[in-house]
Structures are given as structure tokens and as C-alpha cells.
Design a protein around this motif. Structure first.
Motif, PDB file in Angstrom:
ATOM      1  N   THR A   1       1.130   5.944   9.678  1.00 43.88           N
ATOM      2  CA  THR A   1       0.785   5.319  10.957  1.00 43.88           C
ATOM      3  C   THR A   1       1.426   3.946  11.061  1.00 43.88           C
ATOM      4  O   THR A   1       1.980   3.582  12.102  1.00 43.88           O
ATOM      5  CB  THR A   1      -0.746   5.203  11.115  1.00 43.88           C
ATOM      6  N   ILE A   2       1.374   3.191   9.980  1.00 45.35           N
ATOM      7  CA  ILE A   2       2.008   1.871   9.967  1.00 45.35           C
ATOM      8  C   ILE A   2       3.507   2.023  10.220  1.00 45.35           C
ATOM      9  O   ILE A   2       4.080   1.309  11.053  1.00 45.35           O
ATOM     10  CB  ILE A   2       1.741   1.152   8.635  1.00 45.35           C
ATOM     11  N   ARG A   3       4.143   2.964   9.535  1.00 42.28           N
ATOM     12  CA  ARG A   3       5.592   3.162   9.709  1.00 42.28           C
ATOM     13  C   ARG A   3       5.929   3.551  11.153  1.00 42.28           C
ATOM     14  O   ARG A   3       6.857   3.019  11.759  1.00 42.28           O
ATOM     15  CB  ARG A   3       6.093   4.233   8.755  1.00 42.28           C
TER      16      ARG A   3
ATOM     17  N   VAL B   1       5.927  -9.999   7.732  1.00 42.36           N
ATOM     18  CA  VAL B   1       4.585  -9.822   7.166  1.00 42.36           C
ATOM     19  C   VAL B   1       4.420 -10.641   5.878  1.00 42.36           C
ATOM     20  O   VAL B   1       3.306 -10.980   5.497  1.00 42.36           O
ATOM     21  CB  VAL B   1       4.316  -8.322   6.919  1.00 42.36           C
ATOM     22  N   GLY B   2       5.533 -10.958   5.215  1.00 40.68           N
ATOM     23  CA  GLY B   2       5.469 -11.746   3.997  1.00 40.68           C
ATOM     24  C   GLY B   2       5.342 -10.918   2.732  1.00 40.68           C
ATOM     25  O   GLY B   2       4.728 -11.345   1.750  1.00 40.68           O
ATOM     26  N   VAL B   3       5.930  -9.709   2.756  1.00 43.33           N
ATOM     27  CA  VAL B   3       5.957  -8.852   1.577  1.00 43.33           C
ATOM     28  C   VAL B   3       7.400  -8.411   1.354  1.00 43.33           C
ATOM     29  O   VAL B   3       8.240  -8.547   2.236  1.00 43.33           O
ATOM     30  CB  VAL B   3       5.038  -7.609   1.728  1.00 43.33           C
ATOM     31  N   SER B   4       7.670  -7.861   0.177  1.00 46.68           N
ATOM     32  CA  SER B   4       9.023  -7.380  -0.088  1.00 46.68           C
ATOM     33  C   SER B   4       9.236  -6.053   0.644  1.00 46.68           C
ATOM     34  O   SER B   4       8.273  -5.307   0.886  1.00 46.68           O
ATOM     35  CB  SER B   4       9.238  -7.178  -1.594  1.00 46.68           C
ATOM     36  N   PRO B   5      10.489  -5.741   0.986  1.00 44.02           N
ATOM     37  CA  PRO B   5      10.764  -4.450   1.622  1.00 44.02           C
ATOM     38  C   PRO B   5      10.316  -3.268   0.756  1.00 44.02           C
ATOM     39  O   PRO B   5       9.812  -2.278   1.279  1.00 44.02           O
ATOM     40  CB  PRO B   5      12.282  -4.456   1.815  1.00 44.02           C
ATOM     41  N   SER B   6      10.465  -3.383  -0.561  1.00 39.05           N
ATOM     42  CA  SER B   6      10.052  -2.273  -1.422  1.00 39.05           C
ATOM     43  C   SER B   6       8.533  -2.081  -1.396  1.00 39.05           C
ATOM     44  O   SER B   6       8.052  -0.947  -1.405  1.00 39.05           O
ATOM     45  CB  SER B   6      10.545  -2.470  -2.853  1.00 39.05           C
ATOM     46  N   TRP B   7       7.774  -3.169  -1.331  1.00 40.41           N
ATOM     47  CA  TRP B   7       6.308  -3.062  -1.264  1.00 40.41           C
ATOM     48  C   TRP B   7       5.893  -2.435   0.063  1.00 40.41           C
ATOM     49  O   TRP B   7       5.041  -1.544   0.097  1.00 40.41           O
ATOM     50  CB  TRP B   7       5.674  -4.437  -1.452  1.00 40.41           C
ATOM     51  N   LEU B   8       6.512  -2.873   1.150  1.00 39.04           N
ATOM     52  CA  LEU B   8       6.199  -2.298   2.457  1.00 39.04           C
ATOM     53  C   LEU B   8       6.533  -0.808   2.474  1.00 39.04           C
ATOM     54  O   LEU B   8       5.756   0.002   2.990  1.00 39.04           O
ATOM     55  CB  LEU B   8       6.947  -3.027   3.576  1.00 39.04           C
ATOM     56  N   SER B   9       7.644  -0.429   1.891  1.00 31.93           N
ATOM     57  CA  SER B   9       8.015   0.981   1.830  1.00 31.93           C
ATOM     58  C   SER B   9       6.962   1.781   1.074  1.00 31.93           C
ATOM     59  O   SER B   9       6.575   2.877   1.484  1.00 31.93           O
ATOM     60  CB  SER B   9       9.383   1.129   1.153  1.00 31.93           C
ATOM     61  N   ARG B  10       6.469   1.240  -0.036  1.00 30.75           N
ATOM     62  CA  ARG B  10       5.420   1.922  -0.805  1.00 30.75           C
ATOM     63  C   ARG B  10       4.131   2.047   0.002  1.00 30.75           C
ATOM     64  O   ARG B  10       3.468   3.079  -0.045  1.00 30.75           O
ATOM     65  CB  ARG B  10       5.166   1.188  -2.121  1.00 30.75           C
ATOM     66  N   ILE B  11       3.798   1.013   0.752  1.00 29.71           N
ATOM     67  CA  ILE B  11       2.610   1.060   1.616  1.00 29.71           C
ATOM     68  C   ILE B  11       2.771   2.170   2.650  1.00 29.71           C
ATOM     69  O   ILE B  11       1.863   2.977   2.863  1.00 29.71           O
ATOM     70  CB  ILE B  11       2.366  -0.298   2.310  1.00 29.71           C
ATOM     71  N   GLU B  12       3.939   2.224   3.279  1.00 24.44           N
ATOM     72  CA  GLU B  12       4.180   3.213   4.326  1.00 24.44           C
ATOM     73  C   GLU B  12       4.189   4.646   3.792  1.00 24.44           C
ATOM     74  O   GLU B  12       3.938   5.583   4.545  1.00 24.44           O
ATOM     75  CB  GLU B  12       5.503   2.916   5.035  1.00 24.44           C
TER      76      GLU B  12
END
Length: 76
Positions: A7-9, A26-37
Motif C-alpha cells: 500500500t505504501i509503495r 522521509v529520512g530513511v535509506s532507499p534500501s530500508w524503504l524498499s524493505r518496508i514496501e
């Protein structure tokens, strides 16, 4: 409360943000955001709040968080 990564993605892409651009905002790394998504990582409440605020112009943060965490059954 568990964020729904897809949903976030979907909302990020719908808003026209690229992964790197949005992660920086958002203040996070792209790799962390990818893992969240991909639902491989779960954001802290603070990161979830920043994601929600960045995805929604409405100042009602609770409504924004609910929008990305209360996904319809077909997202599960």
C-alpha cells in the motif's frame, strides 16, 4: 500496528515519487524503504508517521496512518 508495504509503495508511486527521492524526503535509506514496501521490515512509529505525512497533504496524521495501515483484504 503493522504497515502494509504494498500500500505504501502504491501510494508513493501514485504520488509520483521515485524510491530514492521519497526515501530522502522521509529520512530513511532507499534500501530500508524498499524493505518496508516489500513487508520485509517494519517501520518504527516515527518512520510510519513520516511516511504517512509525506504521502498525504492532509494534516490529520492519524487519518494518514490509518490510510496506509488499514489495507483491504486483497492486499494481504
Amino acid at each position: 500496528m503493522q504497515a502494509r508495504g504494498p500500500t505504501i509503495r502504491r501510494k508513493r508511486e501514485g504520488a509520483g515519487y521515485g524510491l530514492r527521492q521519497f526515501a530522502e524526503q522521509v529520512g530513511v535509506s532507499p534500501s530500508w524503504l524498499s524493505r518496508i514496501e516489500r513487508d520485509l521490515a517494519h517501520p518504527s512509529p516515527e518512520v510510519l508517521r513520516r511516511i504517512a505525512v509525506a504521502l498525504r497533504k492532509d494534516p490529520d496524521v492519524r487519518a494518514a496512518i490509518a490510510e496506509i495501515t488499514d489495507s483491504p483484504k486483497e492486499d494481504q
